[in-house]
Design a protein around this motif. Structure first.
Motif, short mmCIF file in Angstrom:
data_model
loop_
_atom_site.label_atom_id
_atom_site.label_comp_id
_atom_site.label_asym_id
_atom_site.label_seq_id
_atom_site.Cartn_x
_atom_site.Cartn_y
_atom_site.Cartn_z
N GLY A 130 0.84 -1.20 0.00
CA GLY A 130 0.00 0.00 0.00
C GLY A 130 0.87 1.24 0.00
N HIS A 131 0.42 2.27 -0.69
CA HIS A 131 1.26 3.48 -0.73
C HIS A 131 0.81 4.50 0.30
CE1 HIS A 131 -1.54 6.06 -3.13
NE2 HIS A 131 -1.86 4.94 -3.75
N LEU A 132 1.78 5.24 0.82
CA LEU A 132 1.53 6.23 1.86
C LEU A 132 1.42 7.65 1.30
CD1 LEU A 132 3.98 4.95 4.64
CD2 LEU A 132 1.52 4.52 4.41
N ALA A 175 2.23 9.56 -12.87
CA ALA A 175 1.92 8.24 -13.40
C ALA A 175 0.44 8.00 -13.49
CB ALA A 175 2.57 7.16 -12.54
N ARG A 176 -0.38 8.83 -12.87
CA ARG A 176 -1.79 8.56 -12.83
C ARG A 176 -2.55 9.39 -13.83
NH1 ARG A 176 -2.76 5.86 -7.93
NH2 ARG A 176 -4.86 5.67 -8.66
N PRO A 187 -4.41 -2.82 -1.65
CA PRO A 187 -5.73 -2.28 -1.25
C PRO A 187 -6.02 -0.89 -1.79
CG PRO A 187 -4.36 -2.81 0.69
CD PRO A 187 -3.47 -2.78 -0.52
N GLU A 188 -5.79 -0.67 -3.07
CA GLU A 188 -6.18 0.59 -3.72
C GLU A 188 -7.71 0.65 -3.80
OE1 GLU A 188 -4.45 3.12 -5.07
OE2 GLU A 188 -2.46 2.40 -5.63
N PRO A 189 -8.26 1.85 -3.98
CA PRO A 189 -9.72 1.97 -4.03
C PRO A 189 -10.31 1.37 -5.31
CG PRO A 189 -8.69 4.08 -4.50
CD PRO A 189 -7.58 3.15 -4.09
N ALA A 241 -9.65 7.77 0.35
CA ALA A 241 -9.89 6.63 -0.56
C ALA A 241 -8.58 6.10 -1.12
CB ALA A 241 -10.82 7.06 -1.70
N ASP A 242 -7.71 6.98 -1.53
CA ASP A 242 -6.48 6.59 -2.26
C ASP A 242 -5.25 7.00 -1.48
OD1 ASP A 242 -4.69 5.84 -4.18
OD2 ASP A 242 -5.23 7.40 -5.60
N MET A 243 -4.73 6.11 -0.60
CA MET A 243 -5.32 4.86 -0.20
C MET A 243 -5.08 4.61 1.28
SD MET A 243 -2.69 2.08 -1.93
CE MET A 243 -3.28 0.71 -0.97
N LYS A 244 -5.24 5.70 2.05
CA LYS A 244 -5.01 5.56 3.50
C LYS A 244 -6.10 4.69 4.14
CE LYS A 244 -2.19 9.68 3.70
NZ LYS A 244 -1.98 11.06 4.17
N ASP A 259 5.87 7.18 -2.94
CA ASP A 259 6.06 7.54 -4.36
C ASP A 259 5.22 6.79 -5.38
OD1 ASP A 259 7.34 9.29 -6.14
OD2 ASP A 259 8.83 7.79 -6.69
N GLU A 260 4.15 6.12 -4.95
CA GLU A 260 3.35 5.43 -5.97
C GLU A 260 2.74 6.42 -6.94
OE1 GLU A 260 -0.17 3.69 -7.91
OE2 GLU A 260 -0.10 5.41 -6.58
N GLU A 261 2.33 7.58 -6.41
CA GLU A 261 1.59 8.53 -7.26
C GLU A 261 2.44 9.07 -8.41
OE1 GLU A 261 -1.42 8.85 -7.28
OE2 GLU A 261 -2.24 8.43 -5.30
N LEU A 262 3.76 9.04 -8.26
CA LEU A 262 4.61 9.52 -9.35
C LEU A 262 5.41 8.39 -9.98
CD1 LEU A 262 5.85 13.05 -8.23
CD2 LEU A 262 3.92 12.41 -9.64
ZN ZN Z 1 -3.46 4.89 -5.10
#
Ligand code: ZN
Length: 417
Positions: free
Chosen positions: A85-87, A416-417, A177-179, A117-120, A151-154
């Motif tokens: 899971g990303h923080l 990246a998104r 566990p992404e939304p 939601a994304d993704m805490k 760094d998942e978002e980038l």
């Molecule tokens: Zn996410």
């Protein structure tokens, strides 16, 4: 204990206040990326790790960029189930929000805030699920590992990609566990960001016929790419590819025939489509205008994140589906994601079967007044606890579904998104 007994006990043990409170705590710790600052939130979770019986390791890939690795401890021969899971979250423009983006406010059965939601919410639900298992005194049949990454978002260069490069990701299966609105996400599109630069011949603006306008070429290219007529077979979960022409920049003034024009494009790709195939598709479409690469225009790939998928019949998909059915009494829906997640590293590079499944509606991720439904969190906690309590190993991925590791390029990913 029989399976129905176990499910009943898990359902009764899910602590709504615990998952709500942890989600709120995490939302209140800012971790926007850019700029990328996961240290505080990783530190908060590290402090809680002993209460969950987890041993913690911190991997700092750059100043302020921390990844938290947690494990229940290895047991000889036990299969390893990884929760990735990303923080980090995307940034916020607070003025547009009705709810404090870092307040964790509860209203109408929802928790509001950036990352809810994304993704805490998903991370909180997975950790709470372990707490449920511990409160029931269950001995898990697996080693449970959490990689709570930066760094998942980038694109993940400071997060999961760095962990993969350091050979720190070893597991038999991975839950992400992404939304997904509590649907099983089995496929995701990849992306290619590229810059097309058209070449013109400058001339005086009073005599445009004496030159050749780079803007006119770019306009034609923009239209043909936007029309998205690439040869393709629609994917059952992902539909078709897309191509967005996102920026245009060219010319030096109204009285000069423009010599150069730049287009930045975002081409989404389907499983089975490589970087080379995506480039060729664009070159072919532009060739239909009579324009030649290297002469009339240049094409540079800025970022490529490969697509990925897992076969719907893979046994690990069955594990997650069974856990969902046990907790809710119904079969889960399946879906695909139009963008990439860290699951691609597992599926494509490591051959680890990965299912993306989490609370929160995809449509509110990255938006103003992002929220997660508390009911969805509670369901997720129960499903995850069932999965943790039942995971006894599975087969690796049969083949590389999305692309080779050589396709992975997360250097300097702008978004990246
Ligand atoms: Zn996410």
């Amino acid at each position: 204990m029989t399976r129905p007994d176990l499910v009943r006990k898990i359902r009764a043990a899910v602590d709504v206040d615990a998952v709500t409170g942890l989600t709120q705590d995490l939302v209140r710790i800012r971790s926007e990326n850019p700029p990328g600052r996961e240290t505080e939130i990783a530190g908060h979770l590290r402090e809680r790790a002993p209460d969950l019986g987890l041993a913690a390791t911190v991997v700092e890939t750059a100043p302020g960029r921390q990844n938290l690795l947690l494990t229940t401890g290895s047991r000889p021969g036990a299969p390893v189930l990884l929760v990735n899971g990303h923080l980090d979250t995307v940034p916020v423009r607070p003025n547009a929000w009705r709810h404090d983006p870092f307040g964790g406010e509860v209203a109408d059965g929802r928790i509001y805030g950036r990352g809810a939601a994304d993704m805490k919410g998903g991370v909180a639900a997975a950790l709470t699920a372990l707490q449920v298992c511990r409160s029931l005194g269950l001995e898990l049949p697996c080693e449970l590992v959490f990689h709570l990454v930066a760094d998942e978002e980038l694109g993940g260069a400071q997060g999961t990609a760095a962990l993969v490069a350091r050979d720190l990701v070893r597991a038999d299966a991975c839950l992400d566990p992404e939304p997904t609105g509590l649907r099983l996400c089995l496929a995701e599109r990849g992306l290619m960001f590229a810059t097309v630069t058209t070449n013109g011949v400058p001339a005086h603006g009073s005599e445009p016929a004496k030159g050749r306008s780079a803007i006119i070429s770019a306009a034609a290219i923009a239209q043909v790419l936007h029309d998205n007529e690439f040869p393709q077979t629609p994917h059952p979960l992902l539909g078709t590819t897309t191509c967005n022409v996102g920026t245009i920049r060219g010319g030096s003034g109204p009285n000069v025939v423009p010599e150069e024009c730049l287009l930045e494009i975002d081409r989404r790709v389907l499983p089975g489509e490589s970087r080379a195939m995506a480039v060729q598709g664009i070159v072919d479409r532009i060739a239909s205008l009579g324009l030649v690469r290297g002469t009339d225009y240049d094409l540079r790939v800025d970022t490529f994140c490969e697509p990925s998928e897992i076969a719907p019949g893979h046994p690990f998909v069955g594990y997650v589906a069974d856990a969902f059915a046990a907790m809710t009494g119904r079969a889960p829906g399946t879906t695909g994601l139009p963008f990439t997640t860290d699951a691609r590293f597992m599926r494509n590079q490591l051959g680890i079967p990965a299912v993306v499944f989490g609370p929160g509606d995809l449509a509110v991720a990255h938006t103003v007044d992002e929220y997660v439904e508390i009911d969805a969190l509670v369901t997720a906690v129960g499903v995850y606890a069932c999965l943790f309590a039942g995971f006894a190993g599975t087969a690796p991925m049969a083949d590389n579904a999305g692309g080779s590791s050589a396709d992975t390029d997360v250097e300097g990913v702008p978004s990246a998104r």
